[in-house]
Design a protein around this motif. Structure first.
Motif, PDB file in Angstrom:
ATOM      1  N   VAL A   1       0.711  -1.121  -0.026  1.00 62.09           N
ATOM      2  CA  VAL A   1      -0.209  -0.149  -0.173  1.00 62.09           C
ATOM      3  C   VAL A   1       0.803   1.086   0.125  1.00 62.09           C
ATOM      4  CG1 VAL A   1      -1.728   1.241   1.346  1.00 62.09           C
ATOM      5  CG2 VAL A   1      -2.031  -1.181   0.952  1.00 62.09           C
ATOM      6  N   THR A   2       1.867   1.468   0.802  1.00 63.67           N
ATOM      7  CA  THR A   2       2.768   2.327   0.663  1.00 63.67           C
ATOM      8  C   THR A   2       3.484   2.598  -0.590  1.00 63.67           C
ATOM      9  OG1 THR A   2       3.164   2.228   3.034  1.00 63.67           O
ATOM     10  CG2 THR A   2       4.868   3.138   1.802  1.00 63.67           C
ATOM     11  N   HIS A   3       3.763   1.558  -1.277  1.00 65.05           N
ATOM     12  CA  HIS A   3       4.428   1.680  -2.596  1.00 65.05           C
ATOM     13  C   HIS A   3       3.536   2.169  -3.456  1.00 65.05           C
ATOM     14  CE1 HIS A   3       6.682   0.487  -6.066  1.00 65.05           C
ATOM     15  NE2 HIS A   3       5.559  -0.180  -6.613  1.00 65.05           N
ATOM     16  N   VAL A   4       2.273   1.716  -3.596  1.00 64.94           N
ATOM     17  CA  VAL A   4       1.159   2.332  -4.529  1.00 64.94           C
ATOM     18  C   VAL A   4       0.955   3.464  -4.055  1.00 64.94           C
ATOM     19  CG1 VAL A   4      -1.246   1.979  -5.239  1.00 64.94           C
ATOM     20  CG2 VAL A   4       0.245  -0.109  -5.055  1.00 64.94           C
ATOM     21  N   LEU A   5       0.729   4.074  -2.938  1.00 64.21           N
ATOM     22  CA  LEU A   5       0.585   5.316  -2.703  1.00 64.21           C
ATOM     23  C   LEU A   5       1.618   6.364  -2.890  1.00 64.21           C
ATOM     24  CD1 LEU A   5      -1.539   4.771   0.788  1.00 64.21           C
ATOM     25  CD2 LEU A   5      -2.489   5.570  -1.598  1.00 64.21           C
ATOM     26  N   GLY A   6       2.981   5.839  -2.840  1.00 67.12           N
ATOM     27  CA  GLY A   6       3.878   6.650  -3.039  1.00 67.12           C
ATOM     28  C   GLY A   6       3.832   7.014  -4.741  1.00 67.12           C
ATOM     29  N   TYR A   7       3.600   6.105  -5.607  1.00 64.08           N
ATOM     30  CA  TYR A   7       3.435   6.716  -6.904  1.00 64.08           C
ATOM     31  C   TYR A   7       2.352   7.580  -7.179  1.00 64.08           C
ATOM     32  CZ  TYR A   7       5.522   2.378  -8.829  1.00 64.08           C
ATOM     33  OH  TYR A   7       6.565   1.528  -9.180  1.00 64.08           O
ATOM     34  N   ARG A   8       1.114   7.792  -6.285  1.00 64.21           N
ATOM     35  CA  ARG A   8       0.151   8.799  -6.218  1.00 64.21           C
ATOM     36  C   ARG A   8       0.812   9.998  -5.800  1.00 64.21           C
ATOM     37  NH1 ARG A   8      -5.222   8.199  -2.866  1.00 64.21           N
ATOM     38  NH2 ARG A   8      -4.909   6.138  -3.415  1.00 64.21           N
ATOM     39  N   ARG A   9       1.558   9.910  -4.662  1.00 60.78           N
ATOM     40  CA  ARG A   9       2.277  11.176  -4.168  1.00 60.78           C
ATOM     41  C   ARG A   9       3.247  11.958  -5.166  1.00 60.78           C
ATOM     42  NH1 ARG A   9       2.354   8.621   0.688  1.00 60.78           N
ATOM     43  NH2 ARG A   9       4.371   7.567   0.158  1.00 60.78           N
ATOM     44  N   ILE A  10       4.041  11.045  -5.948  1.00 61.86           N
ATOM     45  CA  ILE A  10       4.996  11.512  -6.952  1.00 61.86           C
ATOM     46  C   ILE A  10       4.177  12.043  -8.007  1.00 61.86           C
ATOM     47  CG2 ILE A  10       6.646  10.635  -8.672  1.00 61.86           C
ATOM     48  CD1 ILE A  10       7.611   8.658  -6.638  1.00 61.86           C
ATOM     49  N   GLU A  11       3.006  11.668  -8.608  1.00 61.15           N
ATOM     50  CA  GLU A  11       2.358  11.846  -9.783  1.00 61.15           C
ATOM     51  C   GLU A  11       1.779  13.324  -9.306  1.00 61.15           C
ATOM     52  OE1 GLU A  11      -1.511  10.661 -11.356  1.00 61.15           O
ATOM     53  OE2 GLU A  11      -0.065   9.669 -12.501  1.00 61.15           O
ATOM     54  N   SER A  12       1.093  13.518  -8.215  1.00 59.71           N
ATOM     55  CA  SER A  12       0.485  14.583  -7.665  1.00 59.71           C
ATOM     56  C   SER A  12       1.484  15.980  -7.563  1.00 59.71           C
ATOM     57  CB  SER A  12      -0.105  14.330  -6.180  1.00 59.71           C
ATOM     58  OG  SER A  12      -1.071  13.637  -6.110  1.00 59.71           O
ATOM     59  N   GLN A  13       2.867  15.500  -7.198  1.00 59.46           N
ATOM     60  CA  GLN A  13       3.771  16.533  -7.173  1.00 59.46           C
ATOM     61  C   GLN A  13       4.070  17.011  -8.538  1.00 59.46           C
ATOM     62  OE1 GLN A  13       7.023  14.454  -4.871  1.00 59.46           O
ATOM     63  NE2 GLN A  13       6.153  15.030  -2.895  1.00 59.46           N
ATOM     64  N   GLN A  14       4.298  16.121  -9.450  1.00 58.65           N
ATOM     65  CA  GLN A  14       4.508  16.321 -10.930  1.00 58.65           C
ATOM     66  C   GLN A  14       3.720  17.274 -11.714  1.00 58.65           C
ATOM     67  OE1 GLN A  14       5.192  12.476 -12.427  1.00 58.65           O
ATOM     68  NE2 GLN A  14       7.378  12.544 -11.777  1.00 58.65           N
ATOM     69  N   LYS A  15       2.280  16.751 -10.968  1.00 56.05           N
ATOM     70  CA  LYS A  15       1.119  17.835 -11.823  1.00 56.05           C
ATOM     71  C   LYS A  15       1.188  18.949 -11.025  1.00 56.05           C
ATOM     72  CE  LYS A  15      -1.832  14.072 -12.736  1.00 56.05           C
ATOM     73  NZ  LYS A  15      -3.653  13.459 -12.736  1.00 56.05           N
ATOM     74  N   ALA A  16       1.538  19.324 -10.030  1.00 57.54           N
ATOM     75  CA  ALA A  16       1.404  20.541  -9.110  1.00 57.54           C
ATOM     76  C   ALA A  16       2.658  21.314  -9.608  1.00 57.54           C
ATOM     77  CB  ALA A  16       1.952  20.372  -7.810  1.00 57.54           C
TER      78      ALA A  16
END
Length: 109
Positions: free
Chosen positions: A92-107
């Motif tokens: 779950v941490t691994h998958v959520l890490g992808y979400r955080r990275i993508e959110s940072q890239q979009k921002a």
């Protein structure tokens, strides 16, 4: 009488479902009648789809599972094997890490 190892695998699978729901991930049972060895679960996330094989604590993949997972990976599938609560938490941490990275890239764009 149900086998003990199956009960333990069910406990790991139930924990996976609970954690996926808690973190907003969509976890589906994956059954392919014509193909043995496919992973147990498909997890849909905002950033992609991954497969999860659930094993009893300390359980090993069967030969047909190793073969099928290798074939799926050659086609680009991401497959995780979990066999206890700590492995589920790491997944779950691994998958959520992808979400955080993508959110940072979009921002940043």
């Amino acid at each position: 009488m149900p086998r003990k190892k199956n009960q333990r695998e069910k406990a790991v699978e139930q924990y996976l479902l609970t954690q996926c729901r808690r973190h907003g991930l969509f976890c589906l049972k994956f059954v392919s009648p014509a193909r043995g060895g496919v992973p147990d679960r498909i997890v849909l996330t905002p950033t992609g789809t991954v497969f999860v094989e659930v094993k009893r604590p300390g359980g090993d993949l069967e030969k047909r599972q190793r073969v099928m997972h290798a074939k799926m990976r050659r086609f680009g599938a991401e497959i995780h094997v979990v066999d206890d609560e700590q492995a589920v938490d790491a997944f779950v941490t691994h998958v959520l890490g992808y979400r955080r990275i993508e959110s940072q890239q979009k921002a940043a764009s």
